[in-house]
Design a protein around this motif. Structure first.
Motif, PDB file in Angstrom:
ATOM      1  N   ASN A   1       0.871  -1.180   0.000  1.00 35.52           N
ATOM      2  CA  ASN A   1       0.000   0.000   0.000  1.00 35.52           C
ATOM      3  C   ASN A   1       0.906   1.228   0.000  1.00 35.52           C
ATOM      4  O   ASN A   1       1.741   1.391   0.888  1.00 35.52           O
ATOM      5  CB  ASN A   1      -0.896  -0.002   1.234  1.00 35.52           C
ATOM      6  CG  ASN A   1      -1.872   1.165   1.312  1.00 35.52           C
ATOM      7  OD1 ASN A   1      -2.359   1.470   2.394  1.00 35.52           O
ATOM      8  ND2 ASN A   1      -2.180   1.818   0.224  1.00 35.52           N
TER       9      ASN A   1
ATOM     10  N   LEU B   1      -1.573  -1.193  -3.926  1.00 37.20           N
ATOM     11  CA  LEU B   1      -2.744  -0.377  -3.628  1.00 37.20           C
ATOM     12  C   LEU B   1      -2.300   1.070  -3.458  1.00 37.20           C
ATOM     13  O   LEU B   1      -1.421   1.365  -2.650  1.00 37.20           O
ATOM     14  CB  LEU B   1      -3.422  -0.889  -2.363  1.00 37.20           C
ATOM     15  CG  LEU B   1      -4.690  -0.191  -1.907  1.00 37.20           C
ATOM     16  CD1 LEU B   1      -5.801  -0.334  -2.944  1.00 37.20           C
ATOM     17  CD2 LEU B   1      -5.135  -0.758  -0.567  1.00 37.20           C
TER      18      LEU B   1
ATOM     19  N   LYS C   1      -7.451  -3.051   4.101  1.00 41.38           N
ATOM     20  CA  LYS C   1      -6.265  -3.018   3.244  1.00 41.38           C
ATOM     21  C   LYS C   1      -4.985  -3.450   3.952  1.00 41.38           C
ATOM     22  O   LYS C   1      -4.058  -3.912   3.306  1.00 41.38           O
ATOM     23  CB  LYS C   1      -6.089  -1.632   2.617  1.00 41.38           C
ATOM     24  CG  LYS C   1      -5.746  -0.528   3.585  1.00 41.38           C
ATOM     25  CD  LYS C   1      -5.648   0.811   2.876  1.00 41.38           C
ATOM     26  CE  LYS C   1      -5.179   1.889   3.832  1.00 41.38           C
ATOM     27  NZ  LYS C   1      -4.919   3.132   3.135  1.00 41.38           N
TER      28      LYS C   1
END
Length: 191
Positions: A4, A65, A76
């Protein structure tokens, strides 16, 4: 690998995320694209969370992400391996955000396919909803939030990488590319 990329608006999350996804040969997922609907309408949280969960599950072997959306953390970061935090200086981030806004206004680029959402001069420079205004007023609090996250015991399982200069982003790409090449190279048969 599941990554992420986070940081202030204008820091270069999308650019780095796309580079990482290409380097690792994994899907690129953009939170803004999952969230924004036509006419700048956001997706209600229940539907947004379901879309995010489906996107992550569709790539069980890895993904990159792009985006913050603090309220999505439980989803997430459940299986994330690495958080890449773009913590560039205020002036660099402000300048990058300004340049990006000007380019998008001039090009009339649709930001997320099918939404019709485009940046306008009025929205960017004359609105309380301005992304530039948001960046200016939230830059410092975002830094503290990600610093706190990086030392939070709940996230001890996550490798936090804090990048403070674009050269460090380039070095990370090279490192991960080398790791990727090493893990995919055929091994010699043992006799």
């Amino acid at each position: 690998m599941k990554i992420n990329v986070v940081g202030s608006s204008g820091s270069g999350k999308s650019t780095l995320s796309q580079r990482l996804a290409k380097t690792l040969d994994v899907p690129y997922i953009q939170l803004d694209q999952l969230f924004w609907r036509p006419h700048w309408q956001g997706t209600p949280d229940e539907a947004f969370f379901a879309k995010l969960q489906a996107a992550l599950e569709s790539a069980p072997d890895g993904w990159v992400l792009d985006g913050n959306f603090n309220r999505t953390r439980d989803i997430k970061w459940r299986e994330v391996d690495m958080i890449v935090w773009l913590d560039y200086g205020f002036w660099r981030t402000s300048w990058q955000g300004f340049k990006r806004a000007v380019v998008r206004i001039k090009s009339r680029e649709e930001l997320w396919p099918g939404t019709g959402n485009r940046e306008t001069f009025r929205q960017t420079f004359l609105s309380r909803d301005s992304i530039l205004l948001w960046m200016l007023t939230h830059w410092r609090s975002n830094r503290w939030r990600y610093f706190d996250d990086s030392i939070d015991a709940r996230y001890r399982h996550i490798n936090f990488i804090r990048l403070t200069h674009p050269d460090e982003a380039d070095a990370l790409i090279k490192y991960l590319a080398a790791q990727q090449a090493q893990s995919t190279s055929p091994t010699a048969p043992m006799y």
